[in-house]
Write a protein that holds these residues in place. Structure first.
Motif, PDB file in Angstrom:
ATOM      1  N   GLN A 372       0.826  -1.211   0.000  1.00 39.02           N
ATOM      2  CA  GLN A 372       0.000   0.000   0.000  1.00 39.02           C
ATOM      3  C   GLN A 372       0.861   1.263   0.000  1.00 39.02           C
ATOM      4  O   GLN A 372       0.395   2.336   0.351  1.00 39.02           O
ATOM      5  N   ARG A 445     -10.370   2.205   5.925  1.00 43.15           N
ATOM      6  CA  ARG A 445      -9.651   0.982   5.574  1.00 43.15           C
ATOM      7  C   ARG A 445      -9.282   0.971   4.101  1.00 43.15           C
ATOM      8  O   ARG A 445      -8.189   0.536   3.727  1.00 43.15           O
ATOM      9  N   TYR A 448      -6.037   3.405   3.887  1.00 43.46           N
ATOM     10  CA  TYR A 448      -4.826   3.169   4.671  1.00 43.46           C
ATOM     11  C   TYR A 448      -4.576   1.710   5.028  1.00 43.46           C
ATOM     12  O   TYR A 448      -3.504   1.382   5.528  1.00 43.46           O
ATOM     13  N   ASN A 449      -5.570   0.843   4.798  1.00 45.62           N
ATOM     14  CA  ASN A 449      -5.372  -0.570   5.144  1.00 45.62           C
ATOM     15  C   ASN A 449      -6.237  -1.436   4.237  1.00 45.62           C
ATOM     16  O   ASN A 449      -7.031  -2.247   4.703  1.00 45.62           O
ATOM     17  N   TYR A 454      -5.317  -6.679   8.578  1.00 45.99           N
ATOM     18  CA  TYR A 454      -6.039  -5.498   9.018  1.00 45.99           C
ATOM     19  C   TYR A 454      -5.695  -5.196  10.487  1.00 45.99           C
ATOM     20  O   TYR A 454      -5.877  -6.030  11.356  1.00 45.99           O
ATOM     21  N   LEU A 458      -2.847   0.615  11.476  1.00 41.22           N
ATOM     22  CA  LEU A 458      -2.633   0.911  10.059  1.00 41.22           C
ATOM     23  C   LEU A 458      -3.751   1.811   9.545  1.00 41.22           C
ATOM     24  O   LEU A 458      -3.507   2.756   8.792  1.00 41.22           O
ATOM     25  N   GLU A 459      -4.974   1.518   9.965  1.00 44.14           N
ATOM     26  CA  GLU A 459      -6.113   2.324   9.536  1.00 44.14           C
ATOM     27  C   GLU A 459      -5.994   3.766  10.046  1.00 44.14           C
ATOM     28  O   GLU A 459      -6.403   4.706   9.382  1.00 44.14           O
TER      29      GLU A 459
END
Length: 503
Positions: A372, A445, A448-449, A454, A458-459
């Motif tokens: 990502q 999500r 960013y994730n 998950y 990270l989110e």
């Protein structure tokens, strides 16, 4: 103050950088930072996949908001044409603490942006030829290509502003011609009407607020593109007649980018063979150009995208260098004396060029195994830029409300002025900037994730990272650096004598 000092005397600085840039050079710096072919080709897939063809409406929406900011910046550029524009503007409008935070956020964001723009090579070069896919893993290959680009732009910026301006202006000239030709060729090959921009492709199905939720996420693709127009003023100490040229360059760069980019996006949606082809959501504009124009012509245009990415990275790094130089000569960074040193031969701050280049490569390497990497790095950098813009527009609004803006005019000088429209423009610019910071940083999500694993951190990655940069950076400044702040003697217009020297 004389007309030839272009405002430096008012800041207490000596003229050290070489004034060699003309009107087109400053315009080219602004438009290459925005870089329509870089931004649209890098992020179209993101907007389309999350919002469908109707995401196009985010383009005029973002333009109107950013125009309010740009108009305020144009006024500031006319009064304060100095390096590190955001930092120095905030210093004049607010206080040294707000100015430091604005400069710190903009400097950090610019270095992150160098890395994010360099990643655009991966989205285009492998589509031109498999030769550029050196390793199988796309994220790893992106770091390899991006590092090569950063090495090149670092070398050019270290050599001097003349070489940078020549390459940048040539690249912008090619980019503008290519953009116009691409618009014409896409228009010739349209297969559907403009009503395509009303199609959502059911992208709002998974959102509690329906398509509005999808649109706000997809709009990030446009938000990621239209910024950096302040670069024209950041080169003010190296430009001829910056009080007149910089405001024009800021507005022309934004308006030209809006018109060209909007038409490219519109005609691309109208020209692609099958608007429901799932490859559009992954291959983006690169896929559409090859699909609508054929492999040969499409490949030629992809090479112009590579040129656009190159000069965009060159302009972003140039802005970062001048921000670092501006803060360093005020002794507002560690090792300020070294960072503020202007090379006597090349008339440019060489050490900031090397430092920004090395740090940008480090950012790439740290994220080498992150799939990502594209959206995360881009998002974080742009959030900080919008925050830095707010640290200018908010103090400016306070000054307006107190009747302290605009400042008194210098005799014989004409300044760009918004007149009675200044207050409403400034208010809209502040509200717009605040809304965009919230929309950019909102923990989603899909931004960013998007892929497993998950994790909540990270989110919330953008909020945590940007917050850490602001808190840790300002903490360092408050407890250590602010006690050392002051224009370095080597850069001061007049070096005051000490008591010992006068005796």
């Amino acid at each position: 103050m004389t007309q030839t000092d272009d405002g430096l005397a008012g800041f207490g600085y000596k003229q050290e950088l070489e004034r060699t840039l003309g009107n087109f050079h400053t315009f080219a710096a602004g438009i290459s930072y925005i870089s329509i072919l870089t931004g649209t080709f890098q992020l179209f897939y993101f907007g389309f996949s999350l919002g469908g063809p109707a995401y196009w409406w985010s383009w005029p929406m973002v333009f109107v908001g950013q125009l309010m900011v740009a108009l305020s910046f144009a006024e500031l550029a006319a009064h304060y044409p100095v390096a590190g524009s955001i930092y120095n503007w905030s210093k004049r409008l607010g206080n040294p603490h707000v100015a430091w935070l604005a400069g710190w956020m903009m400097l950090t964001a610019s270095i992150v942006t160098i890395a994010s723009v360099a990643l655009a090579y991966q989205i285009t070069l492998p589509k031109i030829s498999d030769f550029f896919q050196f390793v199988e893993h796309p994220a790893v290959n992106a770091v390899i290509l991006g590092t090569a680009l950063i090495v090149f732009t670092t070398a050019v910026n270290a050599w001097g502003v003349k070489l940078m301006a020549r390459i940048n202006s040539a690249g912008v000239f090619i980019e503008l011609i290519a953009a116009v030709l691409l618009i014409v060729l896409l228009a010739v090959n349209i297969v559907r009407g403009p009503q395509v921009v009303l199609e959502t492709q059911d992208t709002g199905a998974g959102h509690s607020t329906g398509y509005l939720g999808a649109f706000l996420v997809a709009a990030l693709a446009s938000t990621y593109v239209m910024y950096g127009f302040d670069t024209a003023s950041s080169l003010g100490e190296e430009s001829h007649d910056p009080r007149r040229n910089a405001p024009r360059a800021i507005l022309r760069a934004l308006i030209a980018s809006f018109v060209l980019g909007g038409l490219i996006l519109l005609f691309a949606l109208m020209a692609v063979g099958d608007i429901n082809n799932p490859e559009i959501a992954t291959g983006g504009l690169q896929f559409i150009v090859l699909d609508a124009l054929g492999t040969t012509v499409g490949t030629v245009f992809l090479w112009t995208v590579v040129i656009a990415v190159t000069v965009c990275n060159l302009a972003v790094q140039s802005a970062a260098i001048r921000m670092m130089f501006a803060m360093a000569r005020d002794n507002n960074l560690p090792a300020g004396k070294r960072l503020a040193k202007v090379d006597p031969k090349h008339k440019t701050p060489v050490i900031p060029a090397l430092v920004t280049g090395v740090l940008a490569v480090v950012i790439l390497v740290v994220n080498i195994n992150q799939p990502q990497i594209f959206t995360v790095i881009t998002s974080i950098g742009i959030i900080m830029i919008y925050l830095a813009y707010l640290l200018v527009t908010v103090p400016m609004l306070v000054k307006r409300l107190r009747g302290q803006w605009p400042p008194p005019k210098q005799p014989g000088q004409k300044y760009f002025s918004l007149g009675k429209f200044g207050l409403p423009v400034n208010i809209i610019g502040v509200l717009w900037g605040g809304a965009m910071v919230v929309n950019l940083a909102w923990p989603r999500r899909e931004v960013y994730n998007a892929t497993e694993p998950y994790h909540w951190y990270l989110e919330w990655g953008a909020v945590l990272f940007v917050g850490a940069v602001a808190v840790i950076g300002f903490g360092y400044y408050w407890f250590i650096q602010r006690h050392k702040t002051g224009t370095l003697a080597d850069h001061a217009l007049e070096v005051p004598q000490t008591k010992e020297e006068t005796q």
